[in-house]
Design an enzyme around this catalytic site. Structure first.
Site, PDB file in Angstrom:
ATOM      1  N   ASP A 101       0.831  -1.213   0.000  1.00  0.00           N
ATOM      2  CA  ASP A 101       0.000   0.000   0.000  1.00  0.00           C
ATOM      3  C   ASP A 101       0.862   1.258   0.000  1.00  0.00           C
ATOM      4  OD1 ASP A 101      -1.993  -1.839   0.331  1.00  0.00           O
ATOM      5  OD2 ASP A 101      -2.811  -0.965   2.171  1.00  0.00           O
ATOM      6  N   HIS A 243       3.989  -2.163   3.036  1.00  0.00           N
ATOM      7  CA  HIS A 243       3.978  -0.839   2.396  1.00  0.00           C
ATOM      8  C   HIS A 243       5.283  -0.635   1.635  1.00  0.00           C
ATOM      9  CE1 HIS A 243       1.114  -0.673   5.709  1.00  0.00           C
ATOM     10  NE2 HIS A 243       0.481   0.265   5.035  1.00  0.00           N
TER      11      HIS A 243
HETATM   12 ZN   LIG Z   1      -2.445   3.073   3.356  1.00  0.00          ZN
END
Ligand SMILES: [Zn+2]
Length: 276
Positions: A101, A243
């Site tokens: 993400d 991430h």
């Molecule tokens: Zn996020």
């Protein structure tokens, strides 16, 4: 006379000793055959031997129950039923999906793409719309290298706190940017903070994708700890959340790929897990 009795005694002892030995080998052989039949009839047993801490029936059902109880949204429900119905196949192939993400990031995303490419692994990237600007080439690279691209809103907002018009605009604007670069309309969305506005009446439909394994990489920024948490929690069919916005997360991701590959896992994009 004594000699003849002695010979008979020796003959008798030899007979019983031979019989005992033959019975021992027969029972040993039967035992081995039984074990081989059990293993071939139950491939999960082989997998659980490799990973003694996870993957029992009870644990799998517990994790399903937890996802249902915590109301992880439509995608989780889809994933649960799909997992259950094709579980046997998944335990054999042990598929797992890596998701990233918040990117694309100009420094860390290319490093990650290089590492994934070297290992022949495909992942799913949920990109933030405003981070696409200036990083269009990275988005294109994800597409051409076989990764799946999903939406993570334009400005990383909690969709559930916005009115419908603003929430839809956040998603739509990002879809338009992705489509402009890749020529493909994204089908999947990861709502920031896992907050999906269920009754969104937008002009489009998207499939929300949550996660099963969250090592909280963005809080610890400790590569070894992130790897350890993921290896401890991952089981077949799981979606792992990371991430591509931190060096520690990129390093951890590649370490996770190597370790899970060693354990027999195959990495797929989330559409393969959810829509299969
Ligand atoms: Zn996020």
């Amino acid at each position: 006379m004594v000699r003849s009795i002695l010979w008979r005694l020796i003959g008798c002892l030899c007979f019983w000793w031979s019989l005992g030995l033959a019975l021992f080998f027969i029972s040993f052989g039967v035992n081995r055959i039984e074990k081989a039949v059990q293993n071939s009839a139950n491939p999960e047993r082989i997998l659980s031997n490799q990973r003694p801490d996870r993957n029992t029936d009870a644990e799998f059902q517990d994790s399903v129950q937890t996802m249902e109880n915590t109301g992880m949204g439509q995608s989780a429900a889809v994933q649960v039923s799909e997992n259950s119905s094709i579980r046997a196949e998944k335990t054999i192939t042990a598929k797992v999906a890596l998701t990233f993400d918040d990117g694309p990031h100009p420094v860390y995303t290319p490093q990650l793409l290089d590492g994934l490419n070297e290992r022949g692994v495909h992942a799913t990237f949920f990109v933030v719309g405003k981070n696409i600007l200036g990083n269009e080439a990275l988005l294109k690279r994800m597409e051409t290298e076989g990764h799946l691209i999903g939406n993570h809103t334009y400005s990383h907002v909690k969709l559930s706190e916005l009115d419908i018009a603003r929430a839809c605009a956040e998603v739509e604007k990002t879809n338009a940017l992705i489509c402009e670069v890749t020529g493909k309309e994204p089908e999947f969305i990861r709502p920031p903070f896992g907050e999906w506005k269920k009754a969104m009446e937008c002009s489009f439909e998207m499939i929300p994708v949550l996660w099963d394994v969250d090592p909280l990489d963005w809080t610890t920024k400790n590569t070894a700890l992130v790897v350890e948490r993921v290896l401890k929690d991952t089981k077949p069919g799981d979606i792992i959340l990371l991430h591509d916005y931190y060096q520690s997360s990129v390093d951890a991701a590649l370490g996770i790929v190597d370790a899970l590959t060693e354990r027999g896992y195959k990495f797929v994009t989330v559409d393969e897990l959810i829509l299969e």
